[in-house]
Design a protein around this motif. Structure first.
Motif, PDB file in Angstrom:
ATOM      1  N   GLY A 131       0.572   5.971 -10.848  1.00  0.00           N
ATOM      2  CA  GLY A 131      -0.830   5.871 -10.443  1.00  0.00           C
ATOM      3  C   GLY A 131      -1.180   6.650  -9.196  1.00  0.00           C
ATOM      4  N   GLY A 132      -0.442   7.747  -8.922  1.00  0.00           N
ATOM      5  CA  GLY A 132      -0.718   8.542  -7.733  1.00  0.00           C
ATOM      6  C   GLY A 132      -0.083   8.008  -6.463  1.00  0.00           C
ATOM      7  N   TYR A 133       0.711   6.925  -6.571  1.00  0.00           N
ATOM      8  CA  TYR A 133       1.398   6.334  -5.430  1.00  0.00           C
ATOM      9  C   TYR A 133       2.857   6.752  -5.428  1.00  0.00           C
ATOM     10  N   ASP A 134       3.426   6.977  -4.234  1.00  0.00           N
ATOM     11  CA  ASP A 134       4.871   7.048  -4.126  1.00  0.00           C
ATOM     12  C   ASP A 134       5.349   5.730  -3.516  1.00  0.00           C
ATOM     13  N   ALA A 135       6.654   5.599  -3.257  1.00  0.00           N
ATOM     14  CA  ALA A 135       7.207   4.327  -2.793  1.00  0.00           C
ATOM     15  C   ALA A 135       6.598   3.909  -1.456  1.00  0.00           C
ATOM     16  N   ALA A 136       6.399   4.875  -0.545  1.00  0.00           N
ATOM     17  CA  ALA A 136       5.824   4.548   0.762  1.00  0.00           C
ATOM     18  C   ALA A 136       4.386   4.056   0.620  1.00  0.00           C
ATOM     19  N   ASP A 137       3.609   4.681  -0.273  1.00  0.00           N
ATOM     20  CA  ASP A 137       2.242   4.229  -0.523  1.00  0.00           C
ATOM     21  C   ASP A 137       2.239   2.799  -1.052  1.00  0.00           C
ATOM     22  N   ALA A 138       3.158   2.513  -1.984  1.00  0.00           N
ATOM     23  CA  ALA A 138       3.210   1.191  -2.599  1.00  0.00           C
ATOM     24  C   ALA A 138       3.523   0.113  -1.566  1.00  0.00           C
ATOM     25  N   VAL A 139       4.492   0.386  -0.687  1.00  0.00           N
ATOM     26  CA  VAL A 139       4.855  -0.601   0.336  1.00  0.00           C
ATOM     27  C   VAL A 139       3.715  -0.763   1.344  1.00  0.00           C
ATOM     28  N   THR A 140       3.088   0.342   1.728  1.00  0.00           N
ATOM     29  CA  THR A 140       1.933   0.255   2.626  1.00  0.00           C
ATOM     30  C   THR A 140       0.834  -0.578   1.995  1.00  0.00           C
TER      31      THR A 140
END
Length: 263
Positions: free
Chosen positions: A51-60
């Protein structure tokens, strides 16, 4: 305007008083943030970009939602109005020389500011210390985020206000409030980001007002939304205006329907 500012101030003081409950809430929010972060990291380990997220985006995203849950009011199914209708105290509210809907909005704003002061920053700060996160350094995304969160609060209040008004007809809004809580948690992106919901479910979730309470503000901050800030703002303004207008119409109808239990 002065009366609404006073109502918001007194509501803020009331919600900021219970320090033990605040500490317990902070610990709970942070612990659930860790649990959700590890679950999403496991998902992103299998598929690095969703969905356009990487792991750092998801945790944020996880820790921002944990910090915004209380101010936005995701876990609340109704407003203080519901209880006051059930007890009959709403009769006093209807006689106040001020706008009925704005009065309860002012009370909710006071509650939200108290939640913002006490419960928003700690989970986010702790999350950044233990996990890879991505927060913008420039001030503009934060200003856009603040405006988007304000509209998210307004939309969430408008929905809960409508549920509270249902007590004028049902005499008890708690069943509707419990149903709203489940719907709100799912479609706001509290459980998983709306951006990762597949197919028709994701398309539906993105058009519903609940996505404007959490998903849209966080996408504005992270820059992960496909529509851009102005389109996100227009989406939120449209839902806010529609729901507030509906609330005013239902309030007018409720005034003609008012039945105070016991007399």
């Amino acid at each position: 305007m002065r009366v609404y500012l006073t109502a918001a101030r007194l509501s803020f003081r009331r919600y900021i008083t219970y320090r033990s409950a605040t500490i317990a809430g902070l610990i709970t929010n942070t612990c659930f943030g860790f649990i959700r972060a590890y679950i999403l990291l496991a998902m992103w380990h299998e598929k690095p970009h969703i969905g356009g997220y990487d792991a750092a985006d998801a945790v944020t995203y996880v820790f921002l939602t944990q910090g915004l849950t209380t101010p936005i009011g995701i876990f609340f199914g109704s407003t203080e109005l519901g209880l006051r209708i059930r007890t009959g105290e709403v009769a006093t509210d209807l006689y106040r020389p001020c706008d009925f809907q704005l009065w309860f909005l002012a009370l909710d704003v006071g509650r939200a500011v108290a939640g913002l002061v006490l419960r928003t920053a700690p989970p986010v700060v702790i999350g950044t210390l233990f996990f890879p996160t991505r927060l913008p350094a420039a001030p503009l995304p934060w200003l856009e985020f603040a405006l988007s969160c304000t509209l998210g609060l307004l939309i969430n209040f408008a929905i809960r206000y409508l549920v509270s008004l249902s007590a004028f007809w049902t005499l008890d809004e708690r069943g509707s409030a419990a149903l709203l809580l489940v719907v709100s948690m799912f479609f706001s992106g509290m459980i998983i980001p709306v951006a990762v919901m597949p197919g028709w479910l994701g398309a539906l979730a993105r058009t519903l007002p609940w996505s404007a309470t959490l998903q849209v503000p966080i996408d504005v901050l992270l820059g992960t939304g496909t529509a851009g800030f102005l389109n996100a703002l227009a989406f939120q303004l449209l839902w806010a205006a529609a729901l507030i207008a509906l609330g005013r119409a239902v309030t007018t109808a409720a005034r003609r329907k008012t039945v105070v239990q016991g007399g």
